[in-house]
Enzyme design. Structure first.
Site, short mmCIF file in Angstrom:
data_model
loop_
_atom_site.label_atom_id
_atom_site.label_comp_id
_atom_site.label_asym_id
_atom_site.label_seq_id
_atom_site.Cartn_x
_atom_site.Cartn_y
_atom_site.Cartn_z
N LYS A 88 -7.09 3.04 -2.76
CA LYS A 88 -7.64 3.56 -1.68
C LYS A 88 -7.69 4.59 -0.91
CE LYS A 88 -5.07 1.93 3.28
NZ LYS A 88 -3.83 1.83 3.59
N LYS A 131 -9.94 -0.12 -1.99
CA LYS A 131 -10.27 -0.12 -0.45
C LYS A 131 -10.84 0.55 0.41
CE LYS A 131 -6.66 -0.53 3.12
NZ LYS A 131 -5.41 -1.23 3.36
N ASP A 190 0.73 -1.26 -0.17
CA ASP A 190 0.35 0.06 0.22
C ASP A 190 0.58 1.17 -0.32
OD1 ASP A 190 -1.70 -2.21 1.27
OD2 ASP A 190 -3.17 -0.72 1.61
#
Length: 227
Positions: free
Chosen positions: A158, A187, A94
């Site tokens: 995300k 996400k 991430d």
């Protein structure tokens, strides 16, 4: 969307990203992740090897936060950290975009950065997630980032690090999902601390939820379904 407790838990990237993390904190995180059957533990790169050992024999992934939480360490540093995290056992990456470049609308750089990190993940068969940090962005900037992602195709985009001035919102999540149009998963992370919010995010179409409140959310889910 009707889910079982086990299915709900598989949405969770169970998170501990505090600067003061200790062995006991991370061991507890992994034990909690195992007890609920989370998708992943989200941790700082320092703890990848430790958590990989703690989760040995399970299907729970170890996810490293790269360039976290500011995204201001430079592309070369992010690339090195990504490769290092993978070498330590990370299953998922991430990374935080260079938010300054997004605010300056240097979209060529944003694309170059995304391509570089995603390519490292692809060649190592790892999952890639691109953190936008929406609280600092205008809606048209979020949309542009999602359009770039639709072209580059990381595994996920995300909403947030959880360390900014705000977290995931339903409005932003819907914008991201609508823009990528099924080409990239979304996400939601940041400020998701109860079942009601998590359910709304899932109903919108998110595929993962980053939260440090996984156990609380699951407890609320059980109580809701006892009614």
């Amino acid at each position: 969307m009707e889910l079982t407790k086990k299915e709900l838990a598989k949405y969770f990237d169970h998170t501990f990203l505090k600067a003061y993390a200790t062995n006991n904190d991370l061991r507890n995180l992994c034990e909690e992740a195992k007890s609920i059957g989370a998708a992943m533990v989200a941790i700082n790169t320092e703890w990848v090897e430790f958590c990989k050992k703690e989760l040995e024999g399970t299907d729970i992934h170890v996810g490293a936060a790269i360039g976290f939480p500011l995204g201001q360490c430079g592309l070369g540093t992010k690339m090195f950290e990504t490769e290092y995290a993978i070498s330590q056992g990370a299953d998922e990456i991430d990374y935080v975009i260079n938010i300054s470049k997004a605010k300056m609308h240097d979209w060529d750089f944003i694309k170059k950065e995304m391509e570089a990190i995603v390519e490292i993940c692809r060649k190592n068969n790892k999952i890639s997630k691109v953190i936008f940090e929406n609280c600092y962005l205008e809606k048209d900037e979020i949309k542009k980032l999602a359009e770039i992602a639709k072209e580059v195709k990381p595994d996920f985009i995300k909403t947030s690090t959880g360390f900014g001035t705000g977290g995931a919102t339903l409005e932003d999540v819907k914008l991201m999902i609508d823009t990528v149009d099924g080409e990239v998963s979304v996400k939601a992370a940041g400020g998701i601390r109860d079942y009601e919010t998590a359910k709304k995010m899932i109903d919108l179409g998110v595929k993962r939820i980053g939260t440090s409140s996984s156990l609380k959310i699951l407890d609320e889910f059980e109580k809701e379904n006892e009614k």
